[in-house]
Design a protein around this motif. Structure first.
Motif, PDB file in Angstrom:
ATOM      1  N   LYS A   6      -6.261   8.520 -22.044  1.00  0.00           N
ATOM      2  CA  LYS A   6      -7.001   9.528 -22.817  1.00  0.00           C
ATOM      3  C   LYS A   6      -7.353   9.092 -24.225  1.00  0.00           C
ATOM      4  CE  LYS A   6      -7.249  14.114 -21.174  1.00  0.00           C
ATOM      5  NZ  LYS A   6      -6.406  14.217 -19.949  1.00  0.00           N
ATOM      6  N   GLU A   7      -6.327   8.604 -24.963  1.00  0.00           N
ATOM      7  CA  GLU A   7      -6.562   8.255 -26.374  1.00  0.00           C
ATOM      8  C   GLU A   7      -7.601   7.139 -26.489  1.00  0.00           C
ATOM      9  OE1 GLU A   7      -2.732   6.928 -25.620  1.00  0.00           O
ATOM     10  OE2 GLU A   7      -3.376   8.709 -24.532  1.00  0.00           O
ATOM     11  N   SER A   8      -7.535   6.215 -25.534  1.00  0.00           N
ATOM     12  CA  SER A   8      -8.452   5.082 -25.647  1.00  0.00           C
ATOM     13  C   SER A   8      -9.897   5.528 -25.440  1.00  0.00           C
ATOM     14  CB  SER A   8      -8.074   3.961 -24.675  1.00  0.00           C
ATOM     15  OG  SER A   8      -8.180   4.405 -23.349  1.00  0.00           O
ATOM     16  N   ILE A   9     -10.107   6.559 -24.641  1.00  0.00           N
ATOM     17  CA  ILE A   9     -11.476   7.048 -24.436  1.00  0.00           C
ATOM     18  C   ILE A   9     -11.970   7.708 -25.717  1.00  0.00           C
ATOM     19  CG2 ILE A   9     -12.972   8.556 -23.074  1.00  0.00           C
ATOM     20  CD1 ILE A   9     -10.886   8.365 -20.832  1.00  0.00           C
ATOM     21  N   GLU A  34      -2.924  -9.444  -4.701  1.00  0.00           N
ATOM     22  CA  GLU A  34      -2.989  -8.134  -4.036  1.00  0.00           C
ATOM     23  C   GLU A  34      -2.434  -6.982  -4.866  1.00  0.00           C
ATOM     24  OE1 GLU A  34      -4.590  -7.899  -1.201  1.00  0.00           O
ATOM     25  OE2 GLU A  34      -4.725 -10.043  -0.745  1.00  0.00           O
ATOM     26  N   THR A  35      -2.152  -7.189  -6.142  1.00  0.00           N
ATOM     27  CA  THR A  35      -1.741  -6.050  -6.974  1.00  0.00           C
ATOM     28  C   THR A  35      -2.660  -5.973  -8.173  1.00  0.00           C
ATOM     29  OG1 THR A  35      -0.160  -7.489  -8.055  1.00  0.00           O
ATOM     30  CG2 THR A  35       0.720  -5.949  -6.417  1.00  0.00           C
ATOM     31  N   PHE A  36      -2.837  -4.742  -8.652  1.00  0.00           N
ATOM     32  CA  PHE A  36      -3.697  -4.553  -9.815  1.00  0.00           C
ATOM     33  C   PHE A  36      -2.865  -4.438 -11.068  1.00  0.00           C
ATOM     34  CE2 PHE A  36      -8.291  -3.480  -9.209  1.00  0.00           C
ATOM     35  CZ  PHE A  36      -8.398  -4.177  -8.021  1.00  0.00           C
ATOM     36  N   ASN A  37      -3.276  -5.124 -12.108  1.00  0.00           N
ATOM     37  CA  ASN A  37      -2.625  -4.968 -13.394  1.00  0.00           C
ATOM     38  C   ASN A  37      -3.177  -3.685 -14.026  1.00  0.00           C
ATOM     39  OD1 ASN A  37      -1.855  -5.158 -16.116  1.00  0.00           O
ATOM     40  ND2 ASN A  37      -1.617  -7.376 -15.868  1.00  0.00           N
ATOM     41  N   PRO A  38      -2.296  -2.706 -14.340  1.00  0.00           N
ATOM     42  CA  PRO A  38      -2.793  -1.389 -14.749  1.00  0.00           C
ATOM     43  C   PRO A  38      -3.155  -1.258 -16.234  1.00  0.00           C
ATOM     44  CG  PRO A  38      -0.419  -1.354 -14.558  1.00  0.00           C
ATOM     45  CD  PRO A  38      -0.839  -2.747 -14.233  1.00  0.00           C
ATOM     46  N   ILE A  39      -3.117  -2.324 -16.977  1.00  0.00           N
ATOM     47  CA  ILE A  39      -3.447  -2.245 -18.410  1.00  0.00           C
ATOM     48  C   ILE A  39      -4.906  -1.817 -18.585  1.00  0.00           C
ATOM     49  CG2 ILE A  39      -3.852  -3.702 -20.463  1.00  0.00           C
ATOM     50  CD1 ILE A  39      -1.387  -5.281 -19.678  1.00  0.00           C
ATOM     51  N   SER A  40      -5.152  -0.896 -19.530  1.00  0.00           N
ATOM     52  CA  SER A  40      -6.524  -0.463 -19.814  1.00  0.00           C
ATOM     53  C   SER A  40      -7.380  -1.660 -20.200  1.00  0.00           C
ATOM     54  CB  SER A  40      -6.540   0.518 -20.982  1.00  0.00           C
ATOM     55  OG  SER A  40      -6.173   1.774 -20.535  1.00  0.00           O
ATOM     56  N   THR A  41      -8.544  -1.747 -19.577  1.00  0.00           N
ATOM     57  CA  THR A  41      -9.411  -2.890 -19.803  1.00  0.00           C
ATOM     58  C   THR A  41     -10.789  -2.412 -20.261  1.00  0.00           C
ATOM     59  OG1 THR A  41      -8.216  -4.069 -18.090  1.00  0.00           O
ATOM     60  CG2 THR A  41     -10.364  -4.947 -18.666  1.00  0.00           C
ATOM     61  N   PHE A  42     -11.305  -3.046 -21.304  1.00  0.00           N
ATOM     62  CA  PHE A  42     -12.564  -2.600 -21.914  1.00  0.00           C
ATOM     63  C   PHE A  42     -13.630  -3.670 -21.724  1.00  0.00           C
ATOM     64  CE2 PHE A  42      -8.994  -0.743 -23.982  1.00  0.00           C
ATOM     65  CZ  PHE A  42      -9.359   0.571 -24.242  1.00  0.00           C
ATOM     66  N   VAL A  43     -14.734  -3.283 -21.155  1.00  0.00           N
ATOM     67  CA  VAL A  43     -15.808  -4.250 -20.949  1.00  0.00           C
ATOM     68  C   VAL A  43     -17.097  -3.678 -21.521  1.00  0.00           C
ATOM     69  CG1 VAL A  43     -17.074  -5.587 -19.247  1.00  0.00           C
ATOM     70  CG2 VAL A  43     -14.701  -5.006 -18.809  1.00  0.00           C
ATOM     71  N   ILE A  44     -17.802  -4.478 -22.306  1.00  0.00           N
ATOM     72  CA  ILE A  44     -19.040  -3.993 -22.917  1.00  0.00           C
ATOM     73  C   ILE A  44     -20.223  -4.829 -22.452  1.00  0.00           C
ATOM     74  CG2 ILE A  44     -20.309  -3.773 -25.104  1.00  0.00           C
ATOM     75  CD1 ILE A  44     -17.668  -3.014 -26.428  1.00  0.00           C
ATOM     76  N   LYS A  45     -21.274  -4.155 -22.032  1.00  0.00           N
ATOM     77  CA  LYS A  45     -22.548  -4.814 -21.761  1.00  0.00           C
ATOM     78  C   LYS A  45     -23.499  -4.399 -22.872  1.00  0.00           C
ATOM     79  CE  LYS A  45     -23.220  -5.293 -16.791  1.00  0.00           C
ATOM     80  NZ  LYS A  45     -23.842  -6.501 -16.351  1.00  0.00           N
ATOM     81  N   GLU A  46     -24.019  -5.364 -23.583  1.00  0.00           N
ATOM     82  CA  GLU A  46     -24.938  -5.045 -24.679  1.00  0.00           C
ATOM     83  C   GLU A  46     -26.370  -5.085 -24.180  1.00  0.00           C
ATOM     84  OE1 GLU A  46     -23.633  -8.072 -27.418  1.00  0.00           O
ATOM     85  OE2 GLU A  46     -22.338  -6.635 -28.461  1.00  0.00           O
ATOM     86  N   ASN A  47     -27.294  -4.712 -25.075  1.00  0.00           N
ATOM     87  CA  ASN A  47     -28.709  -4.856 -24.753  1.00  0.00           C
ATOM     88  C   ASN A  47     -29.147  -4.077 -23.523  1.00  0.00           C
ATOM     89  OD1 ASN A  47     -30.859  -6.044 -25.918  1.00  0.00           O
ATOM     90  ND2 ASN A  47     -29.973  -8.109 -25.772  1.00  0.00           N
ATOM     91  N   GLN A  48     -28.702  -2.823 -23.484  1.00  0.00           N
ATOM     92  CA  GLN A  48     -29.013  -1.997 -22.317  1.00  0.00           C
ATOM     93  C   GLN A  48     -30.176  -1.037 -22.604  1.00  0.00           C
ATOM     94  OE1 GLN A  48     -27.007  -2.259 -19.228  1.00  0.00           O
ATOM     95  NE2 GLN A  48     -26.777  -4.137 -20.413  1.00  0.00           N
ATOM     96  N   VAL A  49     -30.888  -0.708 -21.557  1.00  0.00           N
ATOM     97  CA  VAL A  49     -31.957   0.280 -21.653  1.00  0.00           C
ATOM     98  C   VAL A  49     -31.586   1.447 -20.744  1.00  0.00           C
ATOM     99  CG1 VAL A  49     -34.439   0.650 -21.435  1.00  0.00           C
ATOM    100  CG2 VAL A  49     -33.558  -1.658 -21.687  1.00  0.00           C
ATOM    101  N   LEU A  50     -31.725   2.646 -21.267  1.00  0.00           N
ATOM    102  CA  LEU A  50     -31.537   3.838 -20.439  1.00  0.00           C
ATOM    103  C   LEU A  50     -32.922   4.408 -20.187  1.00  0.00           C
ATOM    104  CD1 LEU A  50     -29.955   6.307 -19.247  1.00  0.00           C
ATOM    105  CD2 LEU A  50     -29.890   7.226 -21.552  1.00  0.00           C
ATOM    106  N   VAL A  51     -33.283   4.501 -18.913  1.00  0.00           N
ATOM    107  CA  VAL A  51     -34.621   5.000 -18.606  1.00  0.00           C
ATOM    108  C   VAL A  51     -34.513   6.159 -17.635  1.00  0.00           C
ATOM    109  CG1 VAL A  51     -34.882   3.078 -16.996  1.00  0.00           C
ATOM    110  CG2 VAL A  51     -36.897   4.355 -17.646  1.00  0.00           C
ATOM    111  N   SER A  52     -35.267   7.216 -17.882  1.00  0.00           N
ATOM    112  CA  SER A  52     -35.225   8.314 -16.915  1.00  0.00           C
ATOM    113  C   SER A  52     -36.610   8.597 -16.344  1.00  0.00           C
ATOM    114  CB  SER A  52     -34.602   9.564 -17.529  1.00  0.00           C
ATOM    115  OG  SER A  52     -35.391  10.005 -18.587  1.00  0.00           O
TER     116      SER A  52
END
Ligand code: ASP
Ligand code: MG
Length: 423
Positions: free
Chosen positions: A393-396, A297-315
């Motif tokens: 901020k810096e991590s972004i 029931e508690t969140f670990n506040p450490i910055s977490t980075f997740v990458i999804k590869e092979n993405q398509v952006l379509v508009s």
């Protein structure tokens, strides 16, 4: 009777003879009768089977790839078993059945169904080899066909679980075996009501372990990986990472939603509902603590980075000088649903709907075909979607350098960036 424990070993943990010896070593200290061992296909077998299928679909020669597949499995067995061991005839039989399946006429129409019948051989073969090898090592285990347990609908390649039937099957087929010996079975595969083979989606073996754990009300499920546990970023992509010794179900589920590949996204829910802890541990360092996922029931506040590869952006842009309305969104989403395409990010402007999704060979083409008459469509391929949870901020800033940025979205707790590394 003691409560069941479920162990899941993924492709990397059974990828060669040494990996199998290591697996036997891990089990030697931990094997009790009430253990279910769920295994994936060996190494990159599933990818290879997909390649074979796609070559076949395009009417290209796949014999070389097929020969690789066969020699890979036989090679591992030659290192592990004496020459006259029955595993070799078991393998021959499996490959004969696979060859039969590969004779079928394959088209885009029956692709998903044929896919399941063929790709499932990765797990069937791997589980036979694991079972025989453990027995050879003096660790007596039984083999169970997962298709007798995991009951699904006929949504081939993305089959949905029939929980009631699966629960009954577990009681009927698994329980009696587990009272005597540990059982080895396959992840990822199941069967529909006609007995036809189905699969649960790529990397679905973790989910199988969770399903079985939940249906047997196990005391724990453990996923053995080539990483020390759940980290705040993929160590293959980030140089400094932090291990989470424990995580709340919710935080872990959110990470998997954004694409953390350490556990399959569907794994958490059934375990959280049943209050069964999920351990993620390293098969390279089995005595290290790893990560325990449970209700804290508690969140670990450490910055977490997740990458999804092979993405398509379509508009999808409206063409008739109107603005985007609900009906446009509805039309796009209706087609996405029909084509089983999942959206990872959505942005709506006055005149266009932009979607980011996993690249999916011909279903994407179908989507474009079906919506071309309504919208002006543009797309970019080969992108990655980075999600930063609890960003600083810096991590972004550091994540923007060296990339072309296509789309950015942020909320209080999460930043998402669609990017491509500059050439
Ligand atoms: N062998 C399947 C795959 O690679 C399932 C799994 O590994 O979990 O997608
Ligand atoms: Mg795999």
């Amino acid at each position: 009777m003691t409560k069941t424990n479920v162990f899941k070993f993924g492709g990397a943990s059974v990828k060669d003879a040494d990996a199998l010896k290591n697996l036997a070593k891990i089990l030697r200290n931990r094997l009790r009768k009430n253990i279910v061992i769920v295994v994936s296909a060996m190494g990159k077998t599933t990818n290879l089977l997909e390649t074979i299928l796609n070559l076949k679909l395009e009417k290209n020669d796949f014999s070389l790839k097929y020969a690789n597949l066969k020699s890979y499995h036989f090679g591992i067995c030659q290192e592990l078993f004496p020459e006259n061991h029955r595993i070799f005839s078991v393998l021959e039989n499996q490959f004969i059945s696979l060859e039969k399946k590969l004779e079928v006429e394959l088209s885009k129409e029956n692709y998903d169904e044929v896919y399941d019948g063929i790709v499932s051989f990765g797990e069937l073969i791997s589980s036979k080899i694991v079972m025989e090898f453990l027995c050879l090592e003096g660790l007596v285990v039984l083999w169970q066909d997962a298709r007798e347990i995991i009951s699904t609908n006929y949504d081939y390649r993305f089959a949905k679980i029939n929980w009631e039937k699966t629960r009954k099957n577990c009681q009927l087929h698994l329980k009696p075996k587990l009272e005597k010996f540990p059982v080895v079975t396959q992840g990822f595969i199941g069967a529909d009501q006609f007995g036809k083979t189905t699969t649960l989606g790529r990397e679905g073996s973790d989910f199988t372990a969770a399903i079985i754990g939940s249906c047997l009300n196990a005391s724990s499920v453990t996923i053995w990986k080539d990483v020390p546990g759940v980290l705040n970023a993929d160590p293959k992509r980030f140089s400094e990472t932090v291990l989470f010794p424990e995580l709340d179900y919710k935080q872990a589920a959110e990470m998997t939603y954004y694409g953390a590949s350490v556990i399959h996204p569907k794994t958490i829910k059934p375990l959280a509902n049943a209050g069964i802890p999920l351990y993620v541990k390293s098969f390279l360092s089995p005595d290290s603590i790893g990560t325990k996922i449970h209700a804290i029931e508690t969140f670990n506040p450490i910055s977490t980075f997740v990458i999804k590869e092979n993405q398509v952006l379509v508009s999808f842009k409206v063409t008739d000088f109107t603005f985007i309305e609900e009906i446009h969104i509805h039309k796009v989403y209706e087609e996405l649903r029909r084509l089983k395409l999942r959206v990872n990010m959505l942005q709506i402007s006055a005149i266009s709907i932009s979607l980011v999704m996993d690249s999916q060979p011909f279903n994407f083409e179908k989507l474009l075909e079906r919506l071309r008459s309504e919208f002006e469509i543009r797309y970019n391929e080969g992108l990655e979607l980075l999600t930063i949870m609890h960003p600083e901020k810096e991590s972004i800033v550091s994540q923007l350098e060296g990339f072309d940025i296509f789309l950015e979205q942020s909320t209080r707790n999460t930043v998402q960036i669609v990017r491509r590394r500059k050439a």
